[in-house]
Every structure is written in structure tokens, then in C-alpha cells.
Design a protein around this motif. Structure first.
Motif, short mmCIF file in Angstrom:
data_model
loop_
_atom_site.label_atom_id
_atom_site.label_comp_id
_atom_site.label_asym_id
_atom_site.label_seq_id
_atom_site.Cartn_x
_atom_site.Cartn_y
_atom_site.Cartn_z
N HIS A 52 -19.57 -26.66 -61.60
CA HIS A 52 -19.73 -25.22 -61.43
C HIS A 52 -21.05 -24.66 -61.95
O HIS A 52 -21.63 -23.78 -61.30
N PRO A 53 -21.56 -25.09 -63.11
CA PRO A 53 -22.86 -24.54 -63.53
C PRO A 53 -23.95 -24.77 -62.50
O PRO A 53 -24.78 -23.89 -62.25
N MET A 54 -23.95 -25.94 -61.89
CA MET A 54 -24.97 -26.23 -60.87
C MET A 54 -24.71 -25.41 -59.60
O MET A 54 -25.65 -24.89 -58.99
N PHE A 55 -23.43 -25.26 -59.21
CA PHE A 55 -23.10 -24.42 -58.05
C PHE A 55 -23.57 -22.99 -58.29
O PHE A 55 -24.20 -22.37 -57.43
N GLU A 56 -23.24 -22.45 -59.47
CA GLU A 56 -23.57 -21.05 -59.78
C GLU A 56 -25.08 -20.82 -59.76
O GLU A 56 -25.55 -19.77 -59.28
N ASP A 57 -25.83 -21.76 -60.28
CA ASP A 57 -27.29 -21.63 -60.29
C ASP A 57 -27.83 -21.52 -58.86
O ASP A 57 -28.64 -20.62 -58.56
N ALA A 58 -27.39 -22.42 -57.98
CA ALA A 58 -27.89 -22.40 -56.60
C ALA A 58 -27.42 -21.14 -55.87
O ALA A 58 -28.21 -20.50 -55.15
N LEU A 59 -26.16 -20.78 -56.02
CA LEU A 59 -25.64 -19.59 -55.33
C LEU A 59 -26.37 -18.33 -55.78
O LEU A 59 -26.72 -17.47 -54.96
N ASN A 60 -26.63 -18.21 -57.08
CA ASN A 60 -27.34 -17.03 -57.59
C ASN A 60 -28.76 -16.94 -57.04
O ASN A 60 -29.24 -15.84 -56.73
N ARG A 61 -29.43 -18.07 -56.91
CA ARG A 61 -30.80 -18.05 -56.40
C ARG A 61 -30.87 -17.56 -54.96
O ARG A 61 -31.89 -17.01 -54.54
N TYR A 62 -29.80 -17.76 -54.20
CA TYR A 62 -29.78 -17.31 -52.81
C TYR A 62 -29.00 -16.00 -52.62
O TYR A 62 -28.77 -15.57 -51.49
N GLY A 63 -28.62 -15.37 -53.73
CA GLY A 63 -27.91 -14.10 -53.64
C GLY A 63 -26.50 -14.23 -53.09
O GLY A 63 -25.99 -13.30 -52.47
N VAL A 64 -25.87 -15.37 -53.32
CA VAL A 64 -24.52 -15.62 -52.83
C VAL A 64 -23.53 -15.41 -53.98
O VAL A 64 -23.78 -15.88 -55.09
N PRO A 65 -22.42 -14.71 -53.76
CA PRO A 65 -21.45 -14.46 -54.84
C PRO A 65 -20.98 -15.75 -55.50
O PRO A 65 -20.69 -16.74 -54.83
N GLU A 66 -20.87 -15.73 -56.82
CA GLU A 66 -20.50 -16.92 -57.58
C GLU A 66 -19.13 -17.45 -57.22
O GLU A 66 -18.87 -18.65 -57.32
N GLU A 67 -18.21 -16.55 -56.80
CA GLU A 67 -16.86 -17.01 -56.51
C GLU A 67 -16.81 -18.00 -55.34
O GLU A 67 -15.82 -18.72 -55.16
N LEU A 68 -17.90 -18.09 -54.58
CA LEU A 68 -17.91 -19.05 -53.48
C LEU A 68 -18.02 -20.50 -53.97
O LEU A 68 -17.92 -21.43 -53.17
N LYS A 69 -18.17 -20.68 -55.28
CA LYS A 69 -18.10 -22.04 -55.83
C LYS A 69 -16.73 -22.66 -55.56
O LYS A 69 -16.59 -23.88 -55.48
N TYR A 70 -15.70 -21.81 -55.40
CA TYR A 70 -14.35 -22.33 -55.16
C TYR A 70 -14.16 -22.85 -53.73
O TYR A 70 -13.15 -23.48 -53.44
N LEU A 71 -15.13 -22.59 -52.86
CA LEU A 71 -15.02 -23.12 -51.50
C LEU A 71 -14.94 -24.64 -51.48
O LEU A 71 -14.34 -25.24 -50.59
#
Length: 433
Positions: free
Chosen positions: A139-158
Motif C-alpha cells: 500500500h505505501p508504494m500504491f499510495e505514492d504512485a496514485l497520489n502522483r497522478y492525482g488518483v484517490p488513495e482508496e483505489l489501492k483496494y482495486l
């Protein structure tokens, strides 16, 4: 996901088109009402479809090297949820919990979402320690990438919905990796897929590609729920559903115009988000666990054979393959300077200290033609058919023989049906099939 994705230029050109209301729409609605049954029936069939997808990916995950080792030292969650307990909870309670989550994406509650929450609580209640452990790892790595592209963090659960967080997951239609990229979509977003490498299984690169893809889809639809749905079935199918609905742009209003799997995709995502945030409210207490192993990644500067990494670092072949699922063979074509190697942190110093030898031996083995020996025609050790053989000499090991012929220890053992790592002087080994 992205199963019918053509090209960014093409879909940007067609998304603005809306079909006018016509007789085809009325016929389509009539067919949906006639054969679709009740929403409860459709939800049930969609849950069954998602159940198969999730359990297949999870079963593959739990049999991986990491979790086979990890499971020896862990306990399952303290209890399995009784569905009767869940069924006794009023809808208003579940709806209130969902609405209390701090998310950008609307956490809609309805009968379809409830069916998926019920499913995930049942199936994940005995798997929560695995999901929570992998979440700590990824999740920390998912959150970092999602934040850089302006994507909501909750999409890590996809990734739980897509692959049960299994980098080696492969769908029935060929989607691969944590984020389940199809070949064409992966290539479009810079993931290399060829005979040697499949970067759809590279955790870092596929996450970067997924964040980029989701950002592009949101730019097109200006709606995160539709963007997620498009991630599953392709933007073209979302555009068709919008047109057939008379131009409506709300997921729940175009629900029955979508492919069956996509109808279940958003409810499944909402359900997983609920479970990962509210499992404790259902009496579930996963055992506190740590990630299976701490790892580091380094960039390789020359071609490498996995067998030499194994020999000089002591990391077993199966663990190396688990840590580096993007490589389809034991050969890493790293001379281009764009390929990395993931190792346990405790072994990284050994690699760095021996990297010159690893590179040199790899180059030597790759350039040397193995000695051709006439195949054994009879005798106890014969395997039948053609091939190349080596007679074990004093002081030789499986690793040294494998290195001599440019193959991995795992491959050498497979060719000879060996279960142990020991060999004896005079033993004939098949070194090429």
C-alpha cells in the motif's frame, strides 16, 4: 481491465459522441427486463462470477513461495464470520459506515453492494491476515504512485478485486499481474511484454501504469466511478452504455447496459473498501503480522543468469522467481540498463560484493557452447529421447554444473527429477532437453 482499449487518440475522439434515443434502446431495455430477472438474481450471478475470480487468484497467491513460508509462522484470523450475524445488521448501519469513510469516490449502498460485502466478509474473514500483511507491503508504494497522478488513495483496494494482491495472477482472458493489465493496454502504458520479460507482473512498473491509466480515464469521463468501470471493461463499453441509456453519466443509471462483470466491479470495490476499514466492527481480529520479507531493488548493468545470483547470494531459485515475477526465464537481459533485481534486504550486500563475479560468470556461460555428449541409450538413469548429458566429477555441485551449461539449478533438477540438492561422483545428469 482495459480489455477493449484501443488507443488514447481513438477513444478521446469518440467519447463525446452520443446516440439519440431510438427504437434500439427500447428493444434493449425490454430484453434486459425480460431476461435480466430481479436485481437480486443479477447480483447473485455477478457475485458468483467475482467469487471465482477472487478465489482463483487467492489460491494461486497462497501457494506462492512467500506465503507458503509465511504461513508456517502465522495463525489464521481468530474467527470466521457467521453470515447470520451479518444478515442481522440493518442496512442503515452499513450505509452509515460507508458514508462515514473519507473517500473521494461515492460509497453508494444498495442491495448489490450488500451482496458483495456479505461475500467478502465471508471469504476474507479467514484471509484477513494475508490481505493486511500484503497491504503493509504494497500500500505505501500504491499510495505514492496514485497520489502522483492525482488518483484517490482508496483505489489501492482495486488490487484485491483484480488479483487478490497476487502479482502472478492471470485471468481467463489473459490479463496479468496485480493490476490485471491486458497485453495491448500494458504496451500502451509502457509495460514491456515479450518472450523474456512481462512487466505487467512488475509491481512497481505496473502500479505506475495503473495510476496513469486511471488518471487518463478520469480525464475522459470526469467521474471516478465511471473511470473505475472503464478500467474493467474498456472505455468503449462505457461510452456505449452511456449512449444506450440516453446520455446518462451515472454508473447506477447505466448499470444494466454494462457487461455483466463490470456490473459487479463497482459493488465489489465498494465492498472491499468497507471490509478493509470495518472488519473489526464484525468481530474479526486478524493476527498481527509483518510482511513476509524486507526487500530492496537495484538496477542491473549487465545480463544476468539467475543461477549465479542464487549461488553468490544464497537466495533460493523459487524465492528469486517470486521476488522478480516479471522475468519469464532465468535470463535477465539487463545490458540495456533498464532492468532491476529485487532481493531480500539481508542479501543485498552479498550481491553488491559479488556483482562483478555474477556478471562475469553470466557472460561466460551465455557465450560458451555447452559440451555435446551423446544421449544415454539405456540404463537406470536414462530419460529417453535425445538431449545433452554431463557426468559428475569430484568436487562438482548442482550449482557448478548448472553454471557450466548456462542453466539454473531449478531447471537442472527438473530435467533430472531431483528432489534434493546433492549429487554423486559418476552420476549422469541431463543438462539440455
Amino acid at each position: 481491465m482495459g480489455k477493449f482499449f484501443f488507443s488514447r487518440i481513438y477513444y478521446m475522439a469518440i467519447f463525446g459522441v452520443k446516440e439519440t434515443m431510438n427504437i434500439r434502446k427500447y428493444i434493449y431495455i425490454f430484453i434486459v427486463l425480460l431476461v435480466g430477472g430481479t436485481s437480486q438474481m443479477s447480483a447473485q450471478s455477478e457475485v458468483e462470477l467475482m467469487t471465482k475470480r477472487y478465489t482463483d487468484a487467492y489460491d494461486s497467491l497462497i501457494n506462492s513461495f512467500y506465503l507458503r513460508q509465511f504461513s508456517h509462522n502465522r495463525l489464521l484470523s481468530s474467527r470466521e464470520l457467521s453470515l447470520e450475524e451479518f444478515d442481522a445488521i440493518p442496512d442503515s448501519v452499513i450505509a452509515r459506515r460507508l458514508s462515514s469513510l473519507h473517500t473521494v469516490i461515492p460509497m453508494t449502498f444498495n442491495s448489490e453492494v450488500r451482496s458483495y460485502i456479505r461475500f467478502y466478509l465471508k471469504y476474507m474473514s479467514r484471509r484477513l491476515d494475508v490481505m493486511m500483511s500484503l497491504g503493509q507491503y504494497y500500500h505505501p508504494m500504491f499510495e505514492d504512485a496514485l497520489n502522483r497522478y492525482g488518483v484517490p488513495e482508496e483505489l489501492k483496494y482495486l488490487t484485491i478485486v483484480e488479483s487478490a494482491m497476487n502479482p502472478m495472477a492471470t485471468s481467463r482472458v489473459g490479463a496479468a499481474g496485480l493490476w490485471q493489465f491486458m497485453y495491448s493496454t500494458g504496451k500502451l502504458y509502457g509495460l514491456e511484454v515479450n518472450s523474456l520479460v512481462d512487466e505487467r507482473r512488475d509491481v512497481y512498473k505496473s502500479t505506475e501504469a495503473a495510476a496513469h491509466f486511471l488518471s487518463d480515464l478520469h480525464r475522459v469521463f470526469d467521474d471516478w466511478t465511471l473511470a473505475i468501470a472503464a478500467y474493467n471493461c474498456g472505455p468503449g463499453n462505457i461510452n456505449k452504455a452511456i449512449a444506450r441509456s440516453g446520455g446518462k453519466r451515472n454508473f447506477w443509471e447505466i448499470y444494466y447496459f454494462l457487461p455483466r462483470e463490470t456490473r459487479g466491479y463497482i459493488p465489489a470495490f465498494i465492498a472491499v473498501t468497507y471490509v478493509m476499514n470495518y472488519y473489526q466492527a464484525h468481530g474479526l481480529r486478524p493476527v498481527e503480522v509483518k510482511a513476509p520479507v524486507r526487500t530492496d531493488t537495484l538496477m542491473l548493468t549487465s545480463d544476468v543468469l539467475m543461477g549465479f545470483v542464487e549461488e553468490y547470494t544464497g537466495v533460493g531459485d523459487e524465492e528469486l522467481r517470486t521476488l522478480n515475477p516479471q522475468y519469464r526465464t532465468d535470463f535477465i537481459p539487463a545490458s540495456t540498463g533498464r532492468y532491476s533485481l529485487c532481493l531480500p534486504t539481508s542479501k543485498m550486500e552479498l550481491f553488491i560484493a559479488n556483482q562483478d563475479s555474477i556478471y562475469a560468470h553470466s557472460q561466460d556461460s551465455l557465450s560458451r557452447r555447452p559440451l555435446v555428449v551423446e544421449p544415454e541409450k539405456s540404463g537406470k538413469g536414462a530419460k529417453g529421447g535425445g538431449g545433452r548429458y554431463h557426468t559428475v566429477k569430484k568436487g562438482e555441485t548442482l550449482s557448478s554444473v548448472a553454471r557450466k551449461y548456462g542453466i539454473s539449478v531449478k531447471k537442472l533438477k527438473e530435467l533430472n527429477g531431483l528432489k534434493k540438492d546433492t549429487i554423486t561422483v559418476g552420476q549422469r545428469l541431463r543438462v539440455k532437453s
